[in-house]
Design an enzyme around this catalytic site. Structure first.
Site, short mmCIF file in Angstrom:
data_model
loop_
_atom_site.label_atom_id
_atom_site.label_comp_id
_atom_site.label_asym_id
_atom_site.label_seq_id
_atom_site.Cartn_x
_atom_site.Cartn_y
_atom_site.Cartn_z
N HIS A 203 0.85 -1.20 0.00
CA HIS A 203 0.00 0.00 0.00
C HIS A 203 0.89 1.25 0.00
O HIS A 203 1.95 1.26 0.63
CB HIS A 203 -0.91 -0.02 1.23
CG HIS A 203 -1.99 1.02 1.14
ND1 HIS A 203 -1.74 2.34 1.40
CD2 HIS A 203 -3.29 0.92 0.79
CE1 HIS A 203 -2.87 3.03 1.21
NE2 HIS A 203 -3.82 2.19 0.84
N GLU B 217 -4.08 2.12 -7.33
CA GLU B 217 -4.43 3.16 -6.37
C GLU B 217 -3.56 4.39 -6.62
O GLU B 217 -2.47 4.50 -6.05
CB GLU B 217 -4.21 2.67 -4.94
CG GLU B 217 -5.16 1.58 -4.52
CD GLU B 217 -5.51 1.71 -3.04
OE1 GLU B 217 -6.69 1.74 -2.72
OE2 GLU B 217 -4.60 1.81 -2.21
P1 PGA Z 1 -9.71 5.81 0.35
O1 PGA Z 1 -8.55 4.75 0.62
O2 PGA Z 1 -10.89 5.06 -0.19
O3 PGA Z 1 -9.97 6.43 1.71
O4 PGA Z 1 -9.17 6.80 -0.64
C1 PGA Z 1 -8.27 3.72 -0.28
C2 PGA Z 1 -6.98 3.04 0.12
O5 PGA Z 1 -6.04 3.74 0.54
O6 PGA Z 1 -6.89 1.81 0.08
#
Ligand code: PGA
Length: 254
Positions: A97, A169
């Site tokens: 992440h 992401e």
């Molecule tokens: P968010 O987070 O939906 O709050 O943007 C997603 C993530 O970091 O996995």
């Protein structure tokens, strides 16, 4: 890649302690519709995993962790083995992440070893990739995502019944962020990831063993739009998964 049941993965981050986690797990279990069309996976903090699993077991909702270590066992104070996660009820684990890349200085090599260890323990890794705002502005988004995907997955060994999830992401779209991403922009990057997978693995493996999902401020207003994209099997949800109402609203929007 399959489009059957969209994967909705809740990332609770380090936002909820034990009492709140147990309450939220209860509320989600109670609030989820019998006809819910998604495969829901909840990823609480390590400390709450077993107790959240006591609540979720038998409900159809699955359990995931937010990290694991790259060795199975040994003198690694403070680390958590993928095997222990499996024993605690997990079937999934989020790896690489952007918050861990940033704050824990996780490298591509560390992430690759974690992916392999997760697969060895028969966990489904959810490998996060994505560019920062500066990298996008410099025109390096494709490079960053191709590089992260390649380094996390090249040489990885898995069985033909295992699944590996790549979560796109974009760091700049993770909440709270002033920027939003259009599904069409995410789609462009999912195609980049898909083509990278095709460079790394035979087409049948890419089709049968990989899924691409999207994460970044997803909520009830846009989840369905992301899931409708080609080569997109679900969403990774942070903020909107940390309150029962916003998460149930999201599931009901599908
Ligand atoms: P968010 O987070 O939906 O709050 O943007 C997603 C993530 O970091 O996995």
């Amino acid at each position: 890649m399959e489009h059957v049941k969209p994967l909705i993965i809740a990332n609770w981050k380090m936002q909820l302690g034990m009492p709140e986690s147990l309450q939220l797990a209860q509320d989600i279990k109670k609030g989820i519709s019998k006809n819910n069309p998604a495969q829901v996976v909840i990823c609480p903090s390590f400390i709450s995993l077993t107790k959240v699993w006591d609540i979720l077991k038998g409900s159809g909702i699955e359990l995931g962790a937010q990290d694991c270590f790259w060795e199975e066992q040994g003198k690694f104070t403070g680390e958590v083995s993928a095997v222990y996660l499996r024993e605690a009820g997990c079937r999934y684990v989020i790896l690489g992440h952007s918050e861990r890349r940033e704050h824990l200085k996780e490298t591509e090599e560390m992430i690759r070893k974690k992916v392999q260890q997760a697969l060895n323990a028969d966990l489904t890794p959810i490998v996060c990739v994505g560019e920062t705002f500066e990298q996008r502005q410099e025109g390096a988004k494709d490079y960053v995502v191709i590089n992260q995907t390649t380094q996390a997955l090249s040489g990885i060994k898995f069985n033909l019944d295992q699944t590996i999830i790549v979560a796109y992401e974009p760091v700049w779209a993770i909440s709270p962020s002033p920027y939003t991403i259009m599904p069409s922009e995410a789609d462009e990057m999912h195609q980049v990831i898909y083509r990278t997978l095709l460079d790394l693995f035979p087409p049948t493996m890419v089709k049968n063993n990989f899924k691409i999902i999207f994460g970044g401020s997803v909520d009830a207003s846009d989840a369905a739009g992301f899931i409708a994209l080609e080569n997109t099997s679900g969403v990774l949800v942070g903020g909107a998964s940390q309150k029962a109402k916003s998460f149930i609203d999201l599931l009901n929007s599908l």
